[in-house]
Scaffold this active site. Structure first.
Site, PDB file in Angstrom:
ATOM      1  N   ASP A 249       0.842  -1.196   0.000  1.00 27.85           N
ATOM      2  CA  ASP A 249       0.000   0.000   0.000  1.00 27.85           C
ATOM      3  C   ASP A 249       0.882   1.252   0.000  1.00 27.85           C
ATOM      4  O   ASP A 249       0.696   2.178  -0.800  1.00 27.85           O
ATOM      5  CB  ASP A 249      -0.905  -0.025   1.241  1.00 27.85           C
ATOM      6  CG  ASP A 249      -1.834   1.176   1.301  1.00 27.85           C
ATOM      7  OD1 ASP A 249      -2.417   1.520   0.272  1.00 27.85           O
ATOM      8  OD2 ASP A 249      -1.952   1.774   2.389  1.00 27.85           O
ATOM      9  N   ASP A 253       1.887   4.027  -3.337  1.00 29.13           N
ATOM     10  CA  ASP A 253       1.645   5.479  -3.343  1.00 29.13           C
ATOM     11  C   ASP A 253       2.954   6.215  -3.630  1.00 29.13           C
ATOM     12  O   ASP A 253       2.971   7.226  -4.353  1.00 29.13           O
ATOM     13  CB  ASP A 253       1.100   5.956  -1.986  1.00 29.13           C
ATOM     14  CG  ASP A 253      -0.429   6.077  -1.969  1.00 29.13           C
ATOM     15  OD1 ASP A 253      -1.092   5.238  -2.598  1.00 29.13           O
ATOM     16  OD2 ASP A 253      -0.953   7.007  -1.312  1.00 29.13           O
TER      17      ASP A 253
HETATM   18  C1  IPM Z   1      -5.688   1.356  -1.457  1.00 28.91           C
HETATM   19  C2  IPM Z   1      -6.358   2.021  -0.276  1.00 28.91           C
HETATM   20  C3  IPM Z   1      -7.046   0.984   0.585  1.00 28.91           C
HETATM   21  C4  IPM Z   1      -5.966   0.112   1.200  1.00 28.91           C
HETATM   22  C5  IPM Z   1      -7.989   1.483   1.670  1.00 28.91           C
HETATM   23  C6  IPM Z   1      -9.000   2.458   1.177  1.00 28.91           C
HETATM   24  C7  IPM Z   1      -8.704   0.326   2.321  1.00 28.91           C
HETATM   25  O1  IPM Z   1      -5.469   2.805   0.426  1.00 28.91           O
HETATM   26  O2  IPM Z   1      -6.373   0.618  -2.188  1.00 28.91           O
HETATM   27  O3  IPM Z   1      -4.500   1.585  -1.671  1.00 28.91           O
HETATM   28  O4  IPM Z   1      -5.350   0.487   2.207  1.00 28.91           O
HETATM   29  O5  IPM Z   1      -5.754  -0.976   0.672  1.00 28.91           O
HETATM   30 MN    MN Z   2      -3.531   3.012  -0.573  1.00 29.50          MN
END
Ligand code: IPM
Ligand code: MN
Ligand code: NAD
Length: 363
Positions: A249, A253
Site C-alpha cells: 500500500d 503510493d
Molecule cells: C488502497 C487504499 C485501501 C488500502 C484502503 C482504502 C482500504 O489505500 O487501495 O490503496 O489500504 O488498501
Molecule cells: Mn492506498
C-alpha cells in the site's frame, strides 16, 4: 460475446472519474463493436448512506457474477468516525477478501510526456516501467486479534496482527515470478525479515518457491524501508516488486509520484482462475478536490485497460486505450495534478472528451 461489468463508483471523486470511464465504454460499444452488459452498484459511504452497510450481500452477489468489476474510490470525512466494520473502507476490504483477490498489480509507468511532472529528476524517471505486486487479502489488514482495549487508569491499547501463511506467500509469489518472466525477469521481494517473524517466513518461502519453480528469474530480497529509499534513489533498478499488503500500500503510493501523480496509477486485483478481477485506481476519494472537476480520470481509465487485458481477453483494445492516453498527454492535455508550463489545463470531463478524440485517431 458480451462482457459483464459491475461498476461501483463509490465516493468523492469516484463517481467523477467513473463518468469518464463510461464515456470510454460507450465509445468501445458504438465505435469498436465491443458489447458490454453493465450493472451499477453502491460501495463505501454511498452504500452506508443508502443501506447502513458499506457493501451489501446483494451487491457482492452481483460482483461475483461479473467478468470484471470497475471501482472508483471509497471513503471521506463524512464517514471517518464510524466503527471499522462499517466504514467505507471496510466495504472495499470485504470485496477483496470475499472474492479472494490476493494479487494486486500496481504498474508504475512514466509516460514520456510526463517525465517533467515527476518530482524526481527527468534522468531518474525517464522510461520507468515497474510493477508492484501487492498481497491483498492477508497480513495486518485482516490478522486477528485486532482491537482497542481499555487498560484502566486512563490507558488504552490498540493492536493488530501481522500474519502470513506459506500458501498465502506462495500464491502471490507465483504471480510475481510469472509476470517477471514476461517483463525483465527480475523480482525484488520486500519485507522486514530483520525485525518480524512474518517477514522471515516471507523471505524463506519466496526463496524456496524461487528455487523450486522459478530459478530462471533473478530474485533479490530487500528490506521494505530500503526499498522505499531505493525507489527514490534509483527506481529503474526494479522490475517486479512483490510485497505484503501494508508495505505494498505504502510503496505503491510512493511509486505513483515517480509517474507524476497518484492520478496516473491504475491497478488490477486478481484471484483464482474464473473469478472476476477488480479494477480500481490506486488513489482514494480525494475529498480535497471532490466535486470541483479537478480529478485526473486517467488512473481509472488505465484500470479499464487492465480489465480489458486481464479479465476480458481484449488485449488489443487495452493497447489501443493506453495508446490514446499517451496521445492526450503528448498533446499537452493536462488535469491540474499533472499540469506543466506550455500545456493546457482541462477539467476531469474535458480530459475524458480529449481521450475519446485520441481513441478515434487510433482506429
Ligand atoms: C488502497 C487504499 C485501501 C488500502 C484502503 C482504502 C482500504 O489505500 O487501495 O490503496 O489500504 O488498501
Ligand atoms: Mn492506498
Ligand atoms: P487520496 O488518494 O484520496 O488523496 C491523496 C492526494 O492525492 C490528495 O491531495 C488528492 O487530491 C490527490 N489525488 C488523488 N487522486 C487524484 C486524482 N485522480 N487526480 C488528482 N489528484 C488526486 O488519499 P487520502 O486523502 O489519504 O484519502 C482520502 C479517502 O480515500 C480516505 O477515506 C481513504 O481511506 C480513501 N482511500 C480509498 C482508496 C480506494 O478506494 N481504493 C484508496 C486510497 C484512499
Amino acid at each position: 460475446m458480451t462482457h459483464k461489468l459491475m461498476i461501483l463508483p463509490g465516493d468523492g471523486i469516484g463517481p467523477e472519474v467513473m463518468a469518464e470511464v463510461r464515456k470510454v465504454l460507450s465509445w468501445l460499444e458504438n465505435d469498436a463493436g465491443i458489447a458490454f452488459e453493465i450493472e451499477d452498484g453502491l460501495i463505501g459511504g454511498a452504500s452506508i448512506d443508502a443501506h447502513n452497510d458499506p457493501l451489501t450481500d446483494d451487491t457482492l452477489d452481483q460482483c461475483r457474477k461479473a467478468d470484471a468489476i470497475l471501482l472508483g474510490a471509497v471513503g471521506g470525512p463524512k464517514w471517518a468516525d464510524v466503527d471499522y466494520n462499517i466504514r467505507p473502507e471496510a466495504g472495499l476490504l470485504k470485496l477483496r477478501k470475499e472474492l479472494d483477490l490476493f494479487a494486486n498489480l500496481r504498474p508504475a509507468i512514466v509516460f514520456d510526456a510526463l517525465v517533467d511532472a515527476s518530482s524526481l529528476k527527468p534522468e531518474i524517471v525517464k522510461g520507468l516501467d515497474i510493477l508492484i505486486v501487492r498481497e491483498l487479502t492477508g497480513g495486518v489488514y485482516f490478522g486477528e486479534p485486532r482491537g482497542i482495549e481499555d487498560l484502566g487508569n486512563g490507558q488504552r491499547r490498540g493492536f493488530n496482527t501481522q500474519t502470513y501463511t506459506t500458501s498465502e506467500i506462495q500464491r502471490v509469489g507465483r504471480v510475481a515470478f510469472d509476470l517477471a518472466r514476461k517483463r525483465d525477469n527480475k523480482v525484488t521481494s520486500c519485507e522486514k525479515a530483520n525485525v518480524m517473524e512474518s517477514g522471515k517466513l516471507w523471505r524463506e518461502e519466496i526463496t524456496a518457491l524461487h528455487k523450486a519453480e522459478f530459478s530462471d528469474v533473478e530474485l533479490e530480497h530487500m528490506y521494505a524501508d530500503n526499498c522505499a529509499m531505493q525507489l527514490l534513489r534509483n527506481p529503474s533498478q526494479f522490475d517486479v516488486i512483490v510485497t505484503d499488503n501494508l508495505f505494498g500500500d505504502i510503496l505503491s503510493d510512493e511509486a505513483a509520484m515517480l509517474t507524476g501523480s497518484l492520478g496516473m496509477l491504475p491497478s488490477a486485483s486478481l484471484g483464482n482462475p474464473g473469478s472476476p478481477g477488480l479494477y480500481e485506481p490506486v488513489h482514494g476519494s480525494a475529498p480535497d478536490i471532490a466535486g470541483q472537476g479537478k480529478a485526473n480520470p486517467l488512473a481509472t481509465i488505465l484500470s479499464l485497460a487492465m480489465a480489458l487485458r486481464y479479465s476480458l481477453n481484449e488485449g488489443q483494445t487495452a493497447n489501443q486505450l493506453e495508446q490514446a492516453v499517451q496521445g492526450v498527454l503528448n498533446n499537452g492535455t493536462r488535469t491540474p495534478d499533472i499540469m506543466a508550463p506550455g500545456c493546457s489545463e482541462v477539467s476531469t470531463s474535458a480530459m475524458g472528451d480529449a481521450l475519446i478524440r485520441a481513441l478515434e485517431k487510433t482506429l
